[in-house]
Scaffold this active site. Structure first.
Site, PDB file in Angstrom:
ATOM      1  N   ARG A   1       0.132  -9.405  13.666  1.00 11.48           N
ATOM      2  CA  ARG A   1      -0.572  -8.061  12.729  1.00 11.48           C
ATOM      3  C   ARG A   1      -1.663  -8.701  11.791  1.00 11.48           C
ATOM      4  O   ARG A   1      -2.619  -8.045  11.522  1.00 11.48           O
ATOM      5  CB  ARG A   1       0.482  -7.225  12.165  1.00 11.48           C
ATOM      6  CG  ARG A   1       1.304  -6.322  13.157  1.00 11.48           C
ATOM      7  CD  ARG A   1       2.545  -5.913  12.810  1.00 11.48           C
ATOM      8  NE  ARG A   1       2.282  -4.883  11.694  1.00 11.48           N
ATOM      9  CZ  ARG A   1       3.667  -4.635  10.937  1.00 11.48           C
ATOM     10  NH1 ARG A   1       4.647  -4.889  11.377  1.00 11.48           N
ATOM     11  NH2 ARG A   1       3.336  -3.820  10.007  1.00 11.48           N
TER      12      ARG A   1
ATOM     13  N   LYS B   1       0.805  -1.333  -0.019  1.00 13.67           N
ATOM     14  CA  LYS B   1       0.223  -0.113  -0.002  1.00 13.67           C
ATOM     15  C   LYS B   1       0.782   1.345   0.023  1.00 13.67           C
ATOM     16  O   LYS B   1       0.630   2.240  -0.591  1.00 13.67           O
ATOM     17  CB  LYS B   1      -1.072  -0.099   1.132  1.00 13.67           C
ATOM     18  CG  LYS B   1      -1.777  -1.117   1.153  1.00 13.67           C
ATOM     19  CD  LYS B   1      -2.790  -1.058   2.210  1.00 13.67           C
ATOM     20  CE  LYS B   1      -2.193  -1.199   3.748  1.00 13.67           C
ATOM     21  NZ  LYS B   1      -1.586  -2.319   3.985  1.00 13.67           N
TER      22      LYS B   1
ATOM     23  N   ARG C   1      11.701  -5.686   4.564  1.00 14.90           N
ATOM     24  CA  ARG C   1      11.874  -4.145   4.054  1.00 14.90           C
ATOM     25  C   ARG C   1      12.458  -3.162   5.149  1.00 14.90           C
ATOM     26  O   ARG C   1      12.717  -3.549   6.306  1.00 14.90           O
ATOM     27  CB  ARG C   1      10.304  -3.791   3.968  1.00 14.90           C
ATOM     28  CG  ARG C   1       9.464  -3.578   5.263  1.00 14.90           C
ATOM     29  CD  ARG C   1       8.035  -3.349   5.277  1.00 14.90           C
ATOM     30  NE  ARG C   1       7.354  -3.234   6.328  1.00 14.90           N
ATOM     31  CZ  ARG C   1       5.719  -3.064   6.405  1.00 14.90           C
ATOM     32  NH1 ARG C   1       5.359  -2.972   5.320  1.00 14.90           N
ATOM     33  NH2 ARG C   1       5.416  -2.964   7.669  1.00 14.90           N
TER      34      ARG C   1
ATOM     35  N   ARG D   1      15.523  -0.473   9.825  1.00 19.21           N
ATOM     36  CA  ARG D   1      14.377  -1.024  10.000  1.00 19.21           C
ATOM     37  C   ARG D   1      13.548  -1.028  11.255  1.00 19.21           C
ATOM     38  O   ARG D   1      14.065  -0.807  12.200  1.00 19.21           O
ATOM     39  CB  ARG D   1      14.938  -2.726   9.783  1.00 19.21           C
ATOM     40  CG  ARG D   1      15.575  -3.232   8.430  1.00 19.21           C
ATOM     41  CD  ARG D   1      16.282  -4.743   8.892  1.00 19.21           C
ATOM     42  NE  ARG D   1      17.159  -4.868   7.672  1.00 19.21           N
ATOM     43  CZ  ARG D   1      16.858  -5.408   6.614  1.00 19.21           C
ATOM     44  NH1 ARG D   1      15.453  -5.730   6.251  1.00 19.21           N
ATOM     45  NH2 ARG D   1      17.797  -5.677   5.726  1.00 19.21           N
TER      46      ARG D   1
ATOM     47  N   ARG E   1      -9.882   1.555   9.592  1.00 14.45           N
ATOM     48  CA  ARG E   1      -9.542   0.244  10.027  1.00 14.45           C
ATOM     49  C   ARG E   1     -10.275  -0.800  10.466  1.00 14.45           C
ATOM     50  O   ARG E   1     -10.233  -1.951  10.598  1.00 14.45           O
ATOM     51  CB  ARG E   1      -8.387   0.244  11.255  1.00 14.45           C
ATOM     52  CG  ARG E   1      -6.927   0.948  10.800  1.00 14.45           C
ATOM     53  CD  ARG E   1      -5.813   1.049  11.731  1.00 14.45           C
ATOM     54  NE  ARG E   1      -4.609   1.594  11.307  1.00 14.45           N
ATOM     55  CZ  ARG E   1      -3.700   1.001  11.078  1.00 14.45           C
ATOM     56  NH1 ARG E   1      -3.802  -0.203  10.672  1.00 14.45           N
ATOM     57  NH2 ARG E   1      -2.544   1.653  10.791  1.00 14.45           N
TER      58      ARG E   1
END
Length: 216
Positions: A172, A13, A127, A160, A88
């Site tokens: 999550r 996203k 990532r 990170r 959310r």
């Protein structure tokens, strides 16, 4: 053009939102960024949010809704915006509808990025971002053009998130499926939902999103 990007953590996203910003010139509205800005600017709702955070409590939906509403009124949102990290929950989705309706606005589209769970875990665990400008990278999927050097600002410092590890990602994901995934059916019922294969190459995902937006 007013849109929401839906998808679990690691679906891409943030990457796609930034490309939409660059192409269409509309702002990406992150609830975290909006909250911090309201506190720094000491707006009325920002003061309320600061008092709650200083007390070590979670900011209520009411305050978040007010911050979103306040942000949408700013001039750079006149031509549209991307909602990032909001709504959310179904309660927040209803609130979003009410906020926009009160301003004579409507959502243009909600784009769901659909990705396999195991791929998501790998994406998030790999990532990292530039410590200077915040540009996002990945160990295998999105490396800097020159190893160790940020493409955007030339910095050699990266970082990170401490919670970008497989165990935390799976936790999550559970929260996403419990609280946020019901929004897929919510927006489908409203005729606003479009789904993109988030497993595809990043540029292909971008092209698919542009095809949806060009058809609005």
């Amino acid at each position: 053009m007013r849109l929401i990007l839906l998808g679990p953590p690691g679906a891409g996203k943030g990457t796609q939102a930034q490309r939409i910003v660059e192409t269409y010139g509309i702002p990406q509205l992150s609830t975290g960024d909006m909250l911090r800005a309201a506190v720094v600017q000491q707006t009325e709702v920002g003061k309320r949010a600061k008092a709650v955070m200083d007390a070590g409590k979670l900011v209520s939906d009411e305050i978040v809704n007010a911050i979103v509403s306040e942000r949408i009124d700013q001039p750079d949102c006149a031509e549209g915006f991307i909602l990032d990290g909001f709504p959310r929950t179904l309660i927040q989705a209803d609130a979003t509808e009410s906020i926009l309706s009160a301003k004579g606005m409507d959502l243009s589209v909600v784009i769901e990025l659909r990705v396999n769970d195991d791929v998501l875990v790998d994406r998030v665990a790999g990532r990292y971002t530039c410590a200077n400008c915040g540009a996002g990278y990945h160990d295998t999927n999105l490396k800097p053009k020159v190893e160790g050097v940020c493409d955007k600002c030339g910095s050699t410092q990266f970082k990170r998130r401490a919670d970008d590890n497989p165990e935390t990602v799976r936790t999550r994901l559970q929260s996403y499926y419990k609280d946020t995934s019901p929004l897929i059916g919510y927006y489908y019922a409203k005729g606003k939902l479009k789904t993109v294969d988030g497993m595809a190459d990043i540029d292909k995902v971008t092209a698919d999103i542009k095809a949806i937006l060009s058809g609005l």
